[in-house]
Design a protein around this motif. Structure first.
Motif, mmCIF file in Angstrom:
data_model
loop_
_atom_site.group_PDB
_atom_site.id
_atom_site.type_symbol
_atom_site.label_atom_id
_atom_site.label_comp_id
_atom_site.label_asym_id
_atom_site.label_seq_id
_atom_site.Cartn_x
_atom_site.Cartn_y
_atom_site.Cartn_z
ATOM 1 N N SER A 11 21.075 42.329 36.520
ATOM 2 C CA SER A 11 22.129 42.601 37.474
ATOM 3 C C SER A 11 21.672 43.069 38.824
ATOM 4 O O SER A 11 22.104 42.838 39.811
ATOM 5 N N ILE A 12 20.709 44.414 38.615
ATOM 6 C CA ILE A 12 20.227 45.178 39.797
ATOM 7 C C ILE A 12 19.370 44.479 40.773
ATOM 8 O O ILE A 12 19.277 44.995 41.961
ATOM 9 N N THR A 13 18.552 43.372 40.163
ATOM 10 C CA THR A 13 17.812 42.698 41.003
ATOM 11 C C THR A 13 18.497 41.428 41.550
ATOM 12 O O THR A 13 17.623 40.655 42.136
ATOM 13 N N THR A 14 19.679 41.140 41.274
ATOM 14 C CA THR A 14 20.416 40.070 41.791
ATOM 15 C C THR A 14 19.847 38.925 41.227
ATOM 16 O O THR A 14 20.014 37.627 41.821
ATOM 17 N N ALA A 61 25.924 47.205 39.826
ATOM 18 C CA ALA A 61 25.070 46.174 40.661
ATOM 19 C C ALA A 61 25.007 46.632 42.298
ATOM 20 O O ALA A 61 23.948 46.606 42.893
ATOM 21 N N LEU A 62 25.957 47.067 42.674
ATOM 22 C CA LEU A 62 25.978 47.297 44.261
ATOM 23 C C LEU A 62 24.944 48.713 44.483
ATOM 24 O O LEU A 62 24.280 48.756 45.397
ATOM 25 N N GLY A 111 22.817 49.670 42.202
ATOM 26 C CA GLY A 111 21.410 49.389 41.838
ATOM 27 C C GLY A 111 20.595 48.675 42.719
ATOM 28 O O GLY A 111 19.307 48.607 42.914
ATOM 29 N N VAL A 112 21.384 47.591 43.525
ATOM 30 C CA VAL A 112 20.826 47.066 44.705
ATOM 31 C C VAL A 112 19.919 47.773 45.699
ATOM 32 O O VAL A 112 18.735 47.708 45.894
ATOM 33 N N GLY A 113 20.649 48.830 46.106
ATOM 34 C CA GLY A 113 20.453 49.715 46.917
ATOM 35 C C GLY A 113 19.030 50.777 46.353
ATOM 36 O O GLY A 113 18.222 50.714 47.217
ATOM 37 N N CYS A 114 19.315 50.759 45.265
ATOM 38 C CA CYS A 114 18.044 51.465 44.605
ATOM 39 C C CYS A 114 16.759 50.740 44.422
ATOM 40 O O CYS A 114 15.636 51.002 44.829
ATOM 41 N N VAL A 115 17.065 49.446 44.283
ATOM 42 C CA VAL A 115 15.790 48.548 44.323
ATOM 43 C C VAL A 115 15.343 48.537 45.573
ATOM 44 O O VAL A 115 14.115 48.084 45.764
ATOM 45 N N ALA A 116 16.253 48.461 46.634
ATOM 46 C CA ALA A 116 15.523 48.191 48.002
ATOM 47 C C ALA A 116 14.871 49.197 48.457
ATOM 48 O O ALA A 116 13.896 49.158 49.030
#
Length: 100
Positions: free
Chosen positions: A37-40, A61-62, A64-69
């Motif tokens: 989910s967090i890595t899309t 997910a929103l 998590g995507v920021g954290c992964v970025a």
């Protein structure tokens, strides 16, 4: 319910495990779902079934995507710094002026 289709026990195990016919999540499945989910990536074979669960996954997910970025940008900065140090060292060995 599956008696008319004549599935073997091995086939039924496959259906329950990979098609998610059961409603319980094991920690490994939950971890894989969280990272997907967090890595899309979003494989789609494990999904929340309720609208509340789906809404929470969108929020998760929103964030998590920021954290992964942010994490990937830190890795990129470290790689850039290491490359700059290496290039300056090679230039120093060659007797040239460093880059920065």
């Amino acid at each position: 319910r599956y008696a008319s289709l004549n599935f073997t026990d091995a086939q039924m195990d496959y259906l329950h495990r990979f098609l998610q016919l059961n409603t319980t999540w094991h920690w490994a499945d939950a971890t894989r779902f969280a990272f997907a989910s967090i890595t899309t990536v979003g494989y789609g074979n494990i999904v929340p079934r309720t609208s509340m669960g789906q809404s929470l996954v969108v929020i998760y997910a929103l964030c998590g995507v920021g954290c992964v970025a942010l994490f990937l940008s830190q890795i990129a900065d470290a790689c850039y710094a290491a490359t700059l140090v290496f290039c300056n060292y090679v230039l120093w060995l060659a007797g040239c002026r460093p880059l920065l």
